[in-house]
Design an enzyme around this catalytic site. Structure first.
Site, short mmCIF file in Angstrom:
data_model
loop_
_atom_site.label_atom_id
_atom_site.label_comp_id
_atom_site.label_asym_id
_atom_site.label_seq_id
_atom_site.Cartn_x
_atom_site.Cartn_y
_atom_site.Cartn_z
N VAL A 132 0.85 -1.19 0.00
CA VAL A 132 0.00 0.00 0.00
C VAL A 132 0.89 1.25 0.00
O VAL A 132 1.80 1.39 0.82
CB VAL A 132 -0.94 -0.01 1.23
CG1 VAL A 132 -1.74 1.28 1.29
CG2 VAL A 132 -1.87 -1.22 1.17
N LYS A 133 0.60 2.12 -0.97
CA LYS A 133 1.42 3.32 -1.12
C LYS A 133 0.70 4.48 -0.45
O LYS A 133 -0.47 4.77 -0.75
CB LYS A 133 1.58 3.61 -2.61
CG LYS A 133 2.89 4.21 -3.01
CD LYS A 133 2.98 4.19 -4.53
CE LYS A 133 4.13 4.99 -5.03
NZ LYS A 133 4.07 5.14 -6.48
N ILE A 134 1.41 5.15 0.44
CA ILE A 134 0.80 6.19 1.28
C ILE A 134 1.62 7.47 1.20
O ILE A 134 2.87 7.41 1.26
CB ILE A 134 0.78 5.65 2.74
CG1 ILE A 134 -0.18 4.49 2.79
CG2 ILE A 134 0.51 6.74 3.76
CD1 ILE A 134 -1.02 4.37 3.99
#
Ligand code: E4P
Length: 215
Positions: free
Chosen positions: A82-84
């Site tokens: 997951v890219k945050i």
């Protein structure tokens, strides 16, 4: 050094994977928008082609929203990361998702201090955007050098994923510094491979070989 493709194009990922040296994929909302297809469907296909980590970015900006979206994205496949974004809410969300065993790539990093915070929050990857720093006359590669030194000083396991790569020399410089991953557009993959002396040399070898045939 690991090589990731920075694209949401299934065709490009298929071609890159066929080389047998593709370690992962990064996407972002702008790259996905270019494809004009359902985001989740694209991710499912990418995760089938590439066994390595596939980064999928959240579009919420509150911690709660990022958690909701991140948990949902992580269910698509076991290799989703997951890219945050590197904002306060993102740092909070990173720590919580890591506690749940979800891998996080903290993106939109432009300084060593930001990278230090992401590592403290347990990010699996930090994505410093070197090309965008070069674009505003700052030395993008110096940020990579600084992060490498800081992470090594404290043995942070967060991998340095060099992003916003624009040309092959960015890859060479990142490799000399010891960055863990380079994510690049398909075009740069091709440019890394190409050399005019290789082409000329191969042509000469084949021409000379042909001239011996039938003698
Ligand atoms: C990284 O994960 C980003 O998707 C990407 O490298 C950004 O590159 P750009 O600055 O060329 O858009």
């Amino acid at each position: 050094m690991k090589f990731f493709l920075d694209t949401a194009s299934v065709a490009e990922i298929r071609e890159g994977a066929a080389l047998g040296i593709l370690d992962g994929v990064t996407t972002n909302p702008s790259l996905v928008a270019k494809e004009k297809r359902d985001f989740r469907k694209i991710l499912e296909e990418i995760c089938e082609i590439c066994e390595g980590p596939v980064s999928a970015e959240v579009t919420e900006v509150t911690c709660e929203g990022m958690l909701r979206e991140g948990r949902s994205l992580a269910k698509i496949a076991g290799n989703i990361v997951v890219k945050i974004p590197l904002i306060k809410e993102g740092i909070k969300a990173c720590r919580i998702l890591r506690g749940e065993g979800i891998k996080v790539n903290v993106t939109l990093c432009f300084s060593p201090n930001q990278a230090l915070l992401a590592a403290k929050a347990g990010a699996s990857y930090i994505s410093p955007f070197i090309g965008r720093l070069d674009d505003i006359s700052q030395e993008g590669m110096q940020v990579i050098q600084d992060i490498r030194q800081i992470y090594d000083n404290y043995n942070f396991p967060t991998e340095i994923l060099v992003a916003s790569i624009r040309h092959p020399m960015h890859v060479v410089e990142a490799a000399k510094i010891g960055a863990d991953v380079a994510t690049m557009p398909f075009k740069v993959f091709d440019q890394m491979l190409a050399h005019p002396l290789t082409d000329a040399g191969l042509k000469k070898f084949l021409d000379d070989w042909k001239s011996t045939q039938g003698k």
